[in-house]
Motif scaffolding. Structure first.
Motif, PDB file in Angstrom:
ATOM      1  N   UNK A  20       0.834  -1.201   0.000  1.00 54.27           N
ATOM      2  CA  UNK A  20       0.000   0.000   0.000  1.00 54.27           C
ATOM      3  C   UNK A  20       0.871   1.255   0.000  1.00 54.27           C
ATOM      4  N   UNK A  21       1.957   1.212   0.740  1.00 47.74           N
ATOM      5  CA  UNK A  21       2.875   2.345   0.758  1.00 47.74           C
ATOM      6  C   UNK A  21       3.452   2.575  -0.631  1.00 47.74           C
ATOM      7  N   UNK A  22       3.848   1.486  -1.281  1.00 44.68           N
ATOM      8  CA  UNK A  22       4.404   1.615  -2.628  1.00 44.68           C
ATOM      9  C   UNK A  22       3.380   2.260  -3.566  1.00 44.68           C
ATOM     10  N   UNK A  23       2.132   1.837  -3.465  1.00 47.12           N
ATOM     11  CA  UNK A  23       1.087   2.405  -4.319  1.00 47.12           C
ATOM     12  C   UNK A  23       0.955   3.907  -4.120  1.00 47.12           C
ATOM     13  N   UNK A  24       0.954   4.328  -2.870  1.00 44.08           N
ATOM     14  CA  UNK A  24       0.791   5.771  -2.616  1.00 44.08           C
ATOM     15  C   UNK A  24       1.993   6.553  -3.125  1.00 44.08           C
ATOM     16  N   UNK A  25       3.165   5.978  -2.982  1.00 43.06           N
ATOM     17  CA  UNK A  25       4.347   6.652  -3.521  1.00 43.06           C
ATOM     18  C   UNK A  25       4.218   6.801  -5.029  1.00 43.06           C
ATOM     19  N   UNK A  26       3.711   5.789  -5.674  1.00 41.94           N
ATOM     20  CA  UNK A  26       3.602   5.826  -7.128  1.00 41.94           C
ATOM     21  C   UNK A  26       2.458   6.713  -7.600  1.00 41.94           C
ATOM     22  N   UNK A  27       1.516   6.975  -6.708  1.00 46.64           N
ATOM     23  CA  UNK A  27       0.370   7.792  -7.102  1.00 46.64           C
ATOM     24  C   UNK A  27       0.784   9.235  -7.365  1.00 46.64           C
ATOM     25  N   UNK A  28       1.678   9.751  -6.531  1.00 47.62           N
ATOM     26  CA  UNK A  28       2.034  11.155  -6.707  1.00 47.62           C
ATOM     27  C   UNK A  28       3.501  11.327  -7.111  1.00 47.62           C
ATOM     28  N   UNK A  40      12.236  -1.785  -2.467  1.00 42.92           N
ATOM     29  CA  UNK A  40      12.796  -0.610  -1.808  1.00 42.92           C
ATOM     30  C   UNK A  40      11.990  -0.252  -0.572  1.00 42.92           C
ATOM     31  N   UNK A  41      10.667  -0.391  -0.664  1.00 41.25           N
ATOM     32  CA  UNK A  41       9.828  -0.077   0.491  1.00 41.25           C
ATOM     33  C   UNK A  41      10.241  -0.932   1.678  1.00 41.25           C
TER      34      UNK A  41
END
Lengths: 153, 153
Positions: A44-52, A61-62
């Motif tokens: 989920x963290x990776x997704x949010x990083x990729x969102x913006x 990496x996460x």
DNA sequence: TAAGATACGATACACTGTATCATTTAGTTG
DNA sequence: CAACTAAATGATACAGTGTATCGTATCTTA
């Protein structure tokens, strides 16, 4: 909305003191967690990083960054949920002990608390009665937060 | 060595009372857990079943059976470890409340305990101070059991 | 015995986390 | 500044865990 700018600059100072680096990637992951009241899984963290951002954040990496952030006690890992949450003491100067968490079963938000010493003592005595010497524990207690109780009333 | 025969026949009675079936497969899984002082993962359970039987136990079945055994409170799931352990009250008549566990970090054995009401009350009050209404918790506390403390002394 | 519910077998697959490599970046030292 | 070293990141493959789903067998009850 959390004022993540102040929090992150406070973290930055701590990194300088400790002689470690808060790289852009690490800052990015930490920022995501600071914004969030609930705990997030690594993916989920990776997704949010990729969102913006257009620079993709690999899950690998996460995990590495979360390991780092945990070592520095900037984030905690909820073992019952396999999720991560930013430490609530990022702006404080004092070190803190083993953290304890209240997790709302409805809205999933997480509160980091300090148990009273009497509660800890009571647990230690129950443990010793059962044949356990030392205990060191990160308690994770599920329940319903007031907001959700009122919302459903 | 645990006397699993008595325990299992006690479970058998409860199943009859409740109108549910303790099939050979379910009995096999429960037996593995009753023999074991430590908690086992689903795949570890499957391995043990396959060790002393030529009829292979698929992991899928283990999960289904564990779901069943959990519903009936014959086994508990340790959420921090994703492992399973047989209930320590299989031969008792009384129902029990939310279980609490002490987990030895050295030998991995698990003790199921009952916290004193004062400890529970102290936790409830800490929760309410943090804005949480009801809490319902399966505590899992890691530590060192006396055996391991003495063995390493 | 026939019909429906329950339990089991088997396959595929999604998700999570790790191992391991190469590559890049930052920091250090001559 | 150049060269070296260490740290951080990128990228790929893979193992472990749990779920979805469909078909089959077994039990129960009328």
């Amino acid at each position: 909305m959390v004022n993540s700018k102040n929090i992150l600059s406070s973290v930055e100072e701590k990194c300088v003191e400790r002689g470690i680096r808060l790289t852009p990637r690490r800052r990015q992951v930490l920022d995501v967690l600071v914004q969030e009241e609930a705990a997030l899984s690594a993916y989920e963290i990776a997704q949010r990083c990729n969102a913006d951002s257009d620079n993709p954040m690999p899950a690998m990496s996460v995990y590495r960054i979360l390991d780092f952030l945990q070592e520095q006690q900037f984030v905690h890992r909820l073992e019952t949920a396999n999720k991560y949450i930013s430490c609530s003491h990022l702006s404080c100067a004092h070190e803190h002990l083993q953290p304890q968490f209240l997790i709302c079963n409805s809205c999933r938000r997480v509160e980091e608390i300090d148990l009273s010493s009497s509660a800890v003592a009571a647990m230690a005595s129950a443990a010793s009665a059962a044949g356990f010497a030392s205990i060191s524990s990160q308690l994770e207690v599920n329940g319903l937060c007031d907001r959700c109780v009122h919302a459903n009333a």
